[in-house]
Design a protein around this motif. Structure first.
Motif, PDB file in Angstrom:
ATOM      1  N   VAL A  12       0.987  -1.110   0.036  1.00  0.00           N
ATOM      2  CA  VAL A  12       0.128   0.075  -0.025  1.00  0.00           C
ATOM      3  C   VAL A  12       0.830   1.258  -0.188  1.00  0.00           C
ATOM      4  O   VAL A  12       0.556   2.064  -0.740  1.00  0.00           O
ATOM      5  N   PHE A  13       1.852   1.473   0.883  1.00  0.00           N
ATOM      6  CA  PHE A  13       2.793   2.364   0.787  1.00  0.00           C
ATOM      7  C   PHE A  13       4.212   1.872   1.278  1.00  0.00           C
ATOM      8  O   PHE A  13       4.095   0.767   2.224  1.00  0.00           O
ATOM      9  N   GLY A  14       5.168   2.557   1.208  1.00  0.00           N
ATOM     10  CA  GLY A  14       6.440   2.282   1.651  1.00  0.00           C
ATOM     11  C   GLY A  14       7.396   1.546   0.861  1.00  0.00           C
ATOM     12  O   GLY A  14       8.259   0.743   1.442  1.00  0.00           O
ATOM     13  N   ARG A  15       7.040   1.354  -0.097  1.00  0.00           N
ATOM     14  CA  ARG A  15       7.985   0.540  -1.329  1.00  0.00           C
ATOM     15  C   ARG A  15       9.598   0.566  -1.159  1.00  0.00           C
ATOM     16  O   ARG A  15      10.384  -0.095  -0.936  1.00  0.00           O
ATOM     17  N   MET A  16       9.900   2.082  -1.003  1.00  0.00           N
ATOM     18  CA  MET A  16      11.208   2.440  -0.929  1.00  0.00           C
ATOM     19  C   MET A  16      11.495   3.208   0.724  1.00  0.00           C
ATOM     20  O   MET A  16      12.586   3.860   0.627  1.00  0.00           O
ATOM     21  N   ASN A  17      10.761   2.524   1.565  1.00  0.00           N
ATOM     22  CA  ASN A  17      10.730   2.858   2.853  1.00  0.00           C
ATOM     23  C   ASN A  17      10.895   1.590   3.855  1.00  0.00           C
ATOM     24  O   ASN A  17      10.341   0.635   3.588  1.00  0.00           O
ATOM     25  N   VAL A  18      11.626   1.611   5.083  1.00  0.00           N
ATOM     26  CA  VAL A  18      11.366   0.786   6.077  1.00  0.00           C
ATOM     27  C   VAL A  18      10.087   0.607   6.589  1.00  0.00           C
ATOM     28  O   VAL A  18       9.636  -0.531   7.060  1.00  0.00           O
ATOM     29  N   ASN A  19       9.247   1.777   6.822  1.00  0.00           N
ATOM     30  CA  ASN A  19       7.977   1.677   7.085  1.00  0.00           C
ATOM     31  C   ASN A  19       6.961   1.359   6.094  1.00  0.00           C
ATOM     32  O   ASN A  19       7.011   2.042   5.092  1.00  0.00           O
ATOM     33  N   LYS A  20       6.264   0.286   6.094  1.00  0.00           N
ATOM     34  CA  LYS A  20       5.356  -0.326   4.872  1.00  0.00           C
ATOM     35  C   LYS A  20       4.142  -0.463   5.372  1.00  0.00           C
ATOM     36  O   LYS A  20       3.855  -1.025   6.807  1.00  0.00           O
ATOM     37  N   GLN A  21       2.974  -0.631   4.493  1.00  0.00           N
ATOM     38  CA  GLN A  21       1.676  -1.052   5.075  1.00  0.00           C
ATOM     39  C   GLN A  21       1.578  -2.327   3.601  1.00  0.00           C
ATOM     40  O   GLN A  21       1.570  -1.807   2.697  1.00  0.00           O
ATOM     41  N   LEU A  22       1.086  -3.327   4.103  1.00  0.00           N
ATOM     42  CA  LEU A  22       0.751  -4.552   3.180  1.00  0.00           C
ATOM     43  C   LEU A  22      -0.536  -5.029   3.238  1.00  0.00           C
ATOM     44  O   LEU A  22      -1.161  -5.038   4.350  1.00  0.00           O
ATOM     45  N   ARG A  23      -1.300  -5.421   2.191  1.00  0.00           N
ATOM     46  CA  ARG A  23      -2.556  -5.968   2.077  1.00  0.00           C
ATOM     47  C   ARG A  23      -2.375  -7.451   1.685  1.00  0.00           C
ATOM     48  O   ARG A  23      -1.838  -7.549   0.397  1.00  0.00           O
ATOM     49  N   ILE A  24      -2.645  -8.502   2.454  1.00  0.00           N
ATOM     50  CA  ILE A  24      -2.528  -9.958   2.011  1.00  0.00           C
ATOM     51  C   ILE A  24      -3.803 -10.454   2.041  1.00  0.00           C
ATOM     52  O   ILE A  24      -4.721 -10.473   2.901  1.00  0.00           O
ATOM     53  N   LYS A  25      -4.213 -10.656   0.895  1.00  0.00           N
ATOM     54  CA  LYS A  25      -5.500 -11.306   0.489  1.00  0.00           C
ATOM     55  C   LYS A  25      -5.629 -12.792   0.535  1.00  0.00           C
ATOM     56  O   LYS A  25      -4.850 -13.611   0.382  1.00  0.00           O
ATOM     57  N   ALA A  26      -6.811 -13.142   1.742  1.00  0.00           N
ATOM     58  CA  ALA A  26      -6.937 -14.403   2.130  1.00  0.00           C
ATOM     59  C   ALA A  26      -5.687 -15.308   2.500  1.00  0.00           C
ATOM     60  O   ALA A  26      -5.515 -16.390   1.892  1.00  0.00           O
ATOM     61  N   PRO A  27      -4.904 -15.034   3.568  1.00  0.00           N
ATOM     62  CA  PRO A  27      -3.803 -15.571   3.875  1.00  0.00           C
ATOM     63  C   PRO A  27      -4.231 -16.861   4.374  1.00  0.00           C
ATOM     64  O   PRO A  27      -5.487 -17.081   5.155  1.00  0.00           O
ATOM     65  N   THR A  28      -3.772 -18.050   3.994  1.00  0.00           N
ATOM     66  CA  THR A  28      -3.963 -19.489   4.348  1.00  0.00           C
ATOM     67  C   THR A  28      -3.159 -19.943   5.612  1.00  0.00           C
ATOM     68  O   THR A  28      -3.797 -20.839   6.278  1.00  0.00           O
ATOM     69  N   THR A  29      -2.167 -19.353   5.986  1.00  0.00           N
ATOM     70  CA  THR A  29      -1.522 -19.642   7.274  1.00  0.00           C
ATOM     71  C   THR A  29      -1.115 -18.083   7.806  1.00  0.00           C
ATOM     72  O   THR A  29      -0.647 -17.251   7.050  1.00  0.00           O
ATOM     73  N   LEU A  30      -1.106 -18.160   9.064  1.00  0.00           N
ATOM     74  CA  LEU A  30      -0.867 -17.234   9.850  1.00  0.00           C
ATOM     75  C   LEU A  30       0.634 -17.187  10.817  1.00  0.00           C
ATOM     76  O   LEU A  30       0.455 -18.343  11.223  1.00  0.00           O
ATOM     77  N   PRO A  31       1.510 -16.275  10.898  1.00  0.00           N
ATOM     78  CA  PRO A  31       2.665 -16.511  11.896  1.00  0.00           C
ATOM     79  C   PRO A  31       2.113 -16.547  13.574  1.00  0.00           C
ATOM     80  O   PRO A  31       0.949 -16.021  13.718  1.00  0.00           O
ATOM     81  N   ASP A  32       2.788 -17.135  14.199  1.00  0.00           N
ATOM     82  CA  ASP A  32       2.395 -17.304  15.644  1.00  0.00           C
ATOM     83  C   ASP A  32       1.939 -15.894  16.180  1.00  0.00           C
ATOM     84  O   ASP A  32       1.044 -15.759  16.906  1.00  0.00           O
ATOM     85  N   CYS A  33       2.547 -14.748  15.898  1.00  0.00           N
ATOM     86  CA  CYS A  33       2.260 -13.382  16.403  1.00  0.00           C
ATOM     87  C   CYS A  33       0.934 -12.824  16.091  1.00  0.00           C
ATOM     88  O   CYS A  33       0.269 -12.211  16.792  1.00  0.00           O
ATOM     89  N   ILE A  34       0.351 -13.469  14.853  1.00  0.00           N
ATOM     90  CA  ILE A  34      -1.107 -12.903  14.634  1.00  0.00           C
ATOM     91  C   ILE A  34      -1.852 -13.956  15.377  1.00  0.00           C
ATOM     92  O   ILE A  34      -2.950 -13.755  15.660  1.00  0.00           O
ATOM     93  N   GLN A  35      -1.646 -15.215  15.189  1.00  0.00           N
ATOM     94  CA  GLN A  35      -2.563 -16.184  15.639  1.00  0.00           C
ATOM     95  C   GLN A  35      -2.784 -16.130  17.419  1.00  0.00           C
ATOM     96  O   GLN A  35      -3.830 -16.577  17.619  1.00  0.00           O
ATOM     97  N   ARG A  36      -1.850 -15.521  17.836  1.00  0.00           N
ATOM     98  CA  ARG A  36      -2.150 -15.403  19.517  1.00  0.00           C
ATOM     99  C   ARG A  36      -2.828 -14.195  19.632  1.00  0.00           C
ATOM    100  O   ARG A  36      -3.411 -14.316  20.859  1.00  0.00           O
ATOM    101  N   VAL A  37      -3.189 -13.306  19.026  1.00  0.00           N
ATOM    102  CA  VAL A  37      -4.097 -12.281  19.307  1.00  0.00           C
ATOM    103  C   VAL A  37      -5.623 -12.811  18.878  1.00  0.00           C
ATOM    104  O   VAL A  37      -5.765 -13.169  17.705  1.00  0.00           O
ATOM    105  N   PRO A  38      -6.648 -12.770  19.565  1.00  0.00           N
ATOM    106  CA  PRO A  38      -7.978 -13.288  19.343  1.00  0.00           C
ATOM    107  C   PRO A  38      -8.647 -12.364  18.531  1.00  0.00           C
ATOM    108  O   PRO A  38      -9.363 -11.611  18.961  1.00  0.00           O
ATOM    109  N   VAL A  39      -8.436 -12.298  17.286  1.00  0.00           N
ATOM    110  CA  VAL A  39      -9.379 -11.294  16.317  1.00  0.00           C
ATOM    111  C   VAL A  39      -9.850 -12.157  15.267  1.00  0.00           C
ATOM    112  O   VAL A  39      -9.253 -13.033  14.809  1.00  0.00           O
ATOM    113  N   THR A  40     -11.261 -12.146  15.137  1.00  0.00           N
ATOM    114  CA  THR A  40     -11.887 -12.790  14.273  1.00  0.00           C
ATOM    115  C   THR A  40     -12.462 -11.899  13.030  1.00  0.00           C
ATOM    116  O   THR A  40     -12.844 -10.770  13.231  1.00  0.00           O
TER     117      THR A  40
END
Length: 106
Positions: A70-98
């Motif tokens: 979304v932004f930050g292609r040439m910067n260390v600060n970025k925002q990404l949009r990931i469409k329909a991820p099938t696997t989530l890293p542990d740091c996201i799975q631990r947060v109870p968000v539906t």
């Protein structure tokens, strides 16, 4: 965004702190409202971001085309949009968000 991620329907919006030139590709710890992502590529003309997208595609189980910078292609600060991820890293799975539209079975 208060957290480093949020769901928008089946799209995961992720705030990233990129760390190019690392020894290995890795998903790191949460720093404030960003997730630290280290990549081995050097920060030259967006190559580190391209490398990050390839790395994250495998981590989230999606095609490279399913990740939008979304932004930050040439910067260390970025925002990404990931469409329909099938696997989530542990740091996201631990947060109870539906994601919206999904019944909470807890």
């Amino acid at each position: 965004m208060k957290s480093f991620f949020q769901w928008q329907a089946d799209v995961l919006v992720l705030n990233v702190l990129g760390c190019p030139g690392a020894r290995q590709d890795a998903i790191g710890k949460v720093k404030g409202n960003q997730l630290k992502i280290s990549v081995t590529a050097l920060p030259r003309a967006g190559r580190a971001t391209d490398h990050m997208v390839r790395f994250l595609a495998t981590q989230f189980g999606v095609a490279r085309s399913d990740i939008e910078v979304v932004f930050g292609r040439m910067n260390v600060n970025k925002q990404l949009r990931i469409k329909a991820p099938t696997t989530l890293p542990d740091c996201i799975q631990r947060v109870p968000v539906t994601p919206p539209g999904v019944a909470n079975r807890a």
